[in-house]
Design a protein around this motif. Structure first.
Motif, PDB file in Angstrom:
ATOM      1  N   THR A  45     -14.757  55.279  69.320  1.00 46.27           N
ATOM      2  CA  THR A  45     -14.042  56.170  68.399  1.00 46.27           C
ATOM      3  C   THR A  45     -14.696  57.542  68.350  1.00 46.27           C
ATOM      4  O   THR A  45     -14.001  58.569  68.314  1.00 46.27           O
ATOM      5  N   CYS A  47     -16.332  59.014  70.732  1.00 50.30           N
ATOM      6  CA  CYS A  47     -15.958  59.695  71.984  1.00 50.30           C
ATOM      7  C   CYS A  47     -14.537  60.239  71.909  1.00 50.30           C
ATOM      8  O   CYS A  47     -14.258  61.351  72.369  1.00 50.30           O
ATOM      9  N   HIS A  48     -13.629  59.471  71.328  1.00 56.84           N
ATOM     10  CA  HIS A  48     -12.242  59.928  71.178  1.00 56.84           C
ATOM     11  C   HIS A  48     -12.183  61.225  70.373  1.00 56.84           C
ATOM     12  O   HIS A  48     -11.454  62.158  70.729  1.00 56.84           O
ATOM     13  N   PHE A  51     -13.875  64.249  72.277  1.00 54.21           N
ATOM     14  CA  PHE A  51     -13.145  64.529  73.520  1.00 54.21           C
ATOM     15  C   PHE A  51     -11.891  65.344  73.224  1.00 54.21           C
ATOM     16  O   PHE A  51     -11.582  66.311  73.939  1.00 54.21           O
ATOM     17  N   LEU A 232     -13.700  54.035  78.650  1.00 53.42           N
ATOM     18  CA  LEU A 232     -14.000  55.151  77.750  1.00 53.42           C
ATOM     19  C   LEU A 232     -13.201  56.394  78.119  1.00 53.42           C
ATOM     20  O   LEU A 232     -12.595  57.040  77.264  1.00 53.42           O
ATOM     21  N   SER A 235      -9.285  55.679  77.633  1.00 51.86           N
ATOM     22  CA  SER A 235      -8.891  55.612  76.225  1.00 51.86           C
ATOM     23  C   SER A 235      -9.035  56.974  75.548  1.00 51.86           C
ATOM     24  O   SER A 235      -8.255  57.304  74.646  1.00 51.86           O
ATOM     25  N   CYS A 236     -10.011  57.789  75.983  1.00 51.72           N
ATOM     26  CA  CYS A 236     -10.154  59.140  75.424  1.00 51.72           C
ATOM     27  C   CYS A 236      -8.936  60.000  75.757  1.00 51.72           C
ATOM     28  O   CYS A 236      -8.436  60.750  74.912  1.00 51.72           O
ATOM     29  N   CYS A 237      -8.456  59.892  76.988  1.00 48.18           N
ATOM     30  CA  CYS A 237      -7.284  60.673  77.403  1.00 48.18           C
ATOM     31  C   CYS A 237      -6.049  60.271  76.612  1.00 48.18           C
ATOM     32  O   CYS A 237      -5.263  61.128  76.174  1.00 48.18           O
ATOM     33  N   VAL A 240      -6.455  61.448  72.757  1.00 47.43           N
ATOM     34  CA  VAL A 240      -6.274  62.862  72.414  1.00 47.43           C
ATOM     35  C   VAL A 240      -4.785  63.199  72.312  1.00 47.43           C
ATOM     36  O   VAL A 240      -4.362  63.939  71.419  1.00 47.43           O
TER      37      VAL A 240
END
Length: 337
Positions: A45, A47-48, A51, A232, A235-237, A240
């Motif tokens: 979370t 990192c999300h 990012f 990671l 899921s970040c992409c 966002v």
């Protein structure tokens, strides 16, 4: 008053993007965190959050339309943005953490109690008392959730508590978001909300995340490097884009429309979790009955809210035009006096 074709098309686009991204992100998180063993929800979370802010930074800093407003927005709305960031970060982290110990389908059943929480908050904060029909629906929703969760409570108390905390915090956060996005700084769009709240959420979560999950992440990077990095980054992409769509849905859709959309999303996720993860196979009769009561009463509650707010909407959209027409009549009165 009537929506243009462009506005209608954009609203439909936001609805489909919300359903697609929310369902995809929930399924991905449940598979990776709960089934595949990548057990670091807080770090994920965090990192999300950072990012999203980094991806949007070039546009927010180089675009004149955004760059010239930073000081005004931060001066006027920093308190609201900070509250939204902290609540959003922690509610997502709690929800993701719950997926490590409980099924996605049960997680969504609990989250379907959001109308109950919103109604309680409305009474406490806005002094809005629900009608008799709404109260009946809310009681049935509560009963349905209790029936569905009763069996799960014996095996996953922690998951239920985390999901309830996430649900309460999301209800408060969504209410504050709608107010801030139309606040003193003028209308804020979804890109601004994601950009401003991301770093604060990261700073809030990161110390807890790395203190509790650093060894888990290090072990995962050693044993499953490609899967860990791929999850990671992927899921970040997705996150966002979802965060931007989430804030945009608050601005584009009414609160009633958002509640109905949330119910549709939960039903869709139940179907997908059954189809792809096979989670409903072990349910008993009480859990199915609780699920049916919850969604049926939530649908009726949404209909009652929509029917009750439909007549009130034109006066809400027209005051600006009506005020100009109604301002002159009082003047002769004051002159005659």
């Amino acid at each position: 008053m009537a929506m243009t074709a462009a506005q209608l098309s954009f609203s439909i686009f936001i609805i489909f993007m919300y359903l697609f991204l929310n369902s995809g992100l929930n399924l991905l998180n449940r598979w990776a965190l709960g089934l595949y063993g990548l057990n670091f929800p807080l770090i994920m979370t965090s990192c999300h959050m950072i990012f999203g802010a980094c991806v949007l930074a070039p546009m927010m800093l180089m675009s004149e339309g955004y760059n010239t407003r930073h000081s005004t927005v931060l001066a006027n709305d920093w308190k609201g943005l900070t509250m939204i960031a902290v609540m959003n970060g922690f509610q997502i982290a709690c929800n993701n953490a719950s997926l490590t110990v409980m099924e996605l389908s049960m997680n969504q059943i609990i989250r379907s109690s959001i109308p109950v929480l919103v109604a309680i908050l409305a009474v406490c904060i806005e002094s809005k008392v629900p009608t008799k029909g709404e109260i009946v629906c809310l009681l049935i929703i509560s009963l349905g959730v209790m029936l569905a969760v009763w069996e799960e409570s014996r095996n996953s108390t922690l998951g239920i508590v985390l999901t309830l905390i996430s649900t309460v915090m999301q209800s408060i956060q969504m209410s504050i978001s709608g107010k801030v996005m139309t606040g003193r700084s003028g209308k804020l769009d979804s890109f601004q909300m994601t950009f401003y709240t991301g770093p604060v959420a990261f700073i809030t979560l990161a110390p807890f995340a790395f203190a509790t999950e650093y060894t888990i992440l290090a072990d995962s990077l050693h044993n499953k490097p490609y899967a860990t990095v791929g999850f990671l980054l992927g899921s970040c992409c997705v996150a966002v884009v979802y965060n931007v769509v989430l804030f945009q849905s608050v601005r584009t859709l009414s609160s009633v429309g958002t509640a109905i959309l949330g119910n549709v999303k939960i039903v869709l996720l139940l179907f997908l979790s059954s189809l792809l993860l096979g989670e409903l196979g072990g349910w008993n009769a009480n859990q199915y009955l609780g699920c049916l009561l919850t969604f049926a009463s939530a649908a009726v509650y949404s209909y009652i809210k929509a029917a009750g707010s439909a007549p009130a909407k034109p006066p809400g959209t027209a005051p600006k035009d009506e005020e100009r027409e109604l301002l002159p009549p009082p003047q002769p009165k004051s002159q005659s006096n």
